[in-house]
Write a protein that holds these residues in place. Sequence first.
Motif, PDB file in Angstrom:
ATOM      1  N   GLU A 170       3.433 -10.751  21.819  1.00  0.00           N
ATOM      2  CA  GLU A 170       3.412  -9.343  21.424  1.00  0.00           C
ATOM      3  C   GLU A 170       4.270  -8.444  22.310  1.00  0.00           C
ATOM      4  O   GLU A 170       4.887  -7.501  21.812  1.00  0.00           O
ATOM      5  N   ARG A 195      12.845   4.439  20.491  1.00  0.00           N
ATOM      6  CA  ARG A 195      11.422   4.259  20.215  1.00  0.00           C
ATOM      7  C   ARG A 195      11.164   4.289  18.708  1.00  0.00           C
ATOM      8  O   ARG A 195      11.666   5.144  17.998  1.00  0.00           O
ATOM      9  N   GLY A 196      10.381   3.303  18.254  1.00  0.00           N
ATOM     10  CA  GLY A 196      10.035   3.238  16.844  1.00  0.00           C
ATOM     11  C   GLY A 196      11.061   2.524  15.981  1.00  0.00           C
ATOM     12  O   GLY A 196      10.873   2.407  14.769  1.00  0.00           O
ATOM     13  N   PHE A 231      13.729  -0.930  15.221  1.00  0.00           N
ATOM     14  CA  PHE A 231      13.878  -2.351  15.441  1.00  0.00           C
ATOM     15  C   PHE A 231      15.185  -2.614  16.194  1.00  0.00           C
ATOM     16  O   PHE A 231      16.181  -1.922  15.976  1.00  0.00           O
ATOM     17  N   LYS A 276       7.617  -9.638  20.773  1.00  0.00           N
ATOM     18  CA  LYS A 276       7.281  -8.544  19.857  1.00  0.00           C
ATOM     19  C   LYS A 276       7.239  -9.031  18.407  1.00  0.00           C
ATOM     20  O   LYS A 276       7.833  -8.448  17.499  1.00  0.00           O
ATOM     21  N   SER A 316      16.544  -4.647  24.598  1.00  0.00           N
ATOM     22  CA  SER A 316      15.342  -3.882  24.257  1.00  0.00           C
ATOM     23  C   SER A 316      15.369  -2.487  24.867  1.00  0.00           C
ATOM     24  O   SER A 316      14.842  -1.535  24.289  1.00  0.00           O
ATOM     25  N   HIS A 337       4.962  -8.909  16.302  1.00  0.00           N
ATOM     26  CA  HIS A 337       4.312  -8.004  15.349  1.00  0.00           C
ATOM     27  C   HIS A 337       5.265  -6.912  14.866  1.00  0.00           C
ATOM     28  O   HIS A 337       4.950  -6.185  13.924  1.00  0.00           O
ATOM     29  N   LEU A 338       6.434  -6.802  15.476  1.00  0.00           N
ATOM     30  CA  LEU A 338       7.406  -5.779  15.080  1.00  0.00           C
ATOM     31  C   LEU A 338       8.593  -6.355  14.326  1.00  0.00           C
ATOM     32  O   LEU A 338       9.522  -5.635  14.001  1.00  0.00           O
ATOM     33  N   LYS A 339       8.563  -7.650  14.040  1.00  0.00           N
ATOM     34  CA  LYS A 339       9.693  -8.256  13.348  1.00  0.00           C
ATOM     35  C   LYS A 339       9.823  -7.698  11.937  1.00  0.00           C
ATOM     36  O   LYS A 339       8.824  -7.557  11.222  1.00  0.00           O
TER      37      LYS A 339
END
Length: 260
Positions: free
Chosen positions: A63, A105-106, A108, A67, A100, A69-71
């Motif tokens: 996570e 922010r927010g 991909f 990350k 990264s 959960h953000l894919k």
Amino acid sequence: MSIRDWAAIRRALILGDSYNSEVNAHFGNTSGDTDRTAAKNICLVQSNDSALIAQQRIRFFREEVQKTHLKPTIIGKPKVDVDADVTYHPQIFIRLWQDSTAVPRGKFPKSAEFSYRVMGETSETVTNEKLNSYARLVYSAFFQNQFAINKGKYIGWYISPVDGLHLQLYCIDEAECTRVAQAIVSKLNKTWSESLFKITKPTRSNAVSTTDTITILGQTKQRPQWRPNCTVRATEAWISLWAEAEEIRNSLDCENRRHI
């Protein structure tokens, strides 16, 4: 779960090609980088970890580092369906990701990908020894000194079927298209031909506009940016063999797989 059962699971997570191997491949060589070394050590399952601590390490890796959960959602066709329609030479892919720290922010992280085919080989002629040879080439060419592309709206095309190359490179300008295409051809030990190279120069702007929004289900969202300018770096590699359901990854990038 008994203590003996947990000990067996923990051993499997630590040894062989299991979880710890994936973590090591993901971070690559962290010598001289104390922050990356510390992050890797947080993720690695240790021989005295309890089940709870191991779960926390795995969750942190998935996570906070990967990350997962953000894919973004990927729209495509299963490999088995493609393989049923067409046969092909082995294909080696290199994927690059944006740092990264450079991702707003927010948003991909942006990515890029290029590939080449191993001409003269088939799924049946490839051996483990040949895979190791490909791995050494890929590592030396793109991971030993992490290969980077300055992405943008221009497209550099280099198409040489005899070399297994059909490059479509999105770059920030014409000079970067030329640099990247020539670098890839050279790193793969192929001969550059100017007649096989061309550049597409779009007139459309790719500038960011904070006022360019759309409304979806009553919520105002930023419109996706078209071919943004950013830097991406070689992060992972794999080979795709016809009629082999899974891509083969570890042998290609495990020596220095970098996550950014």
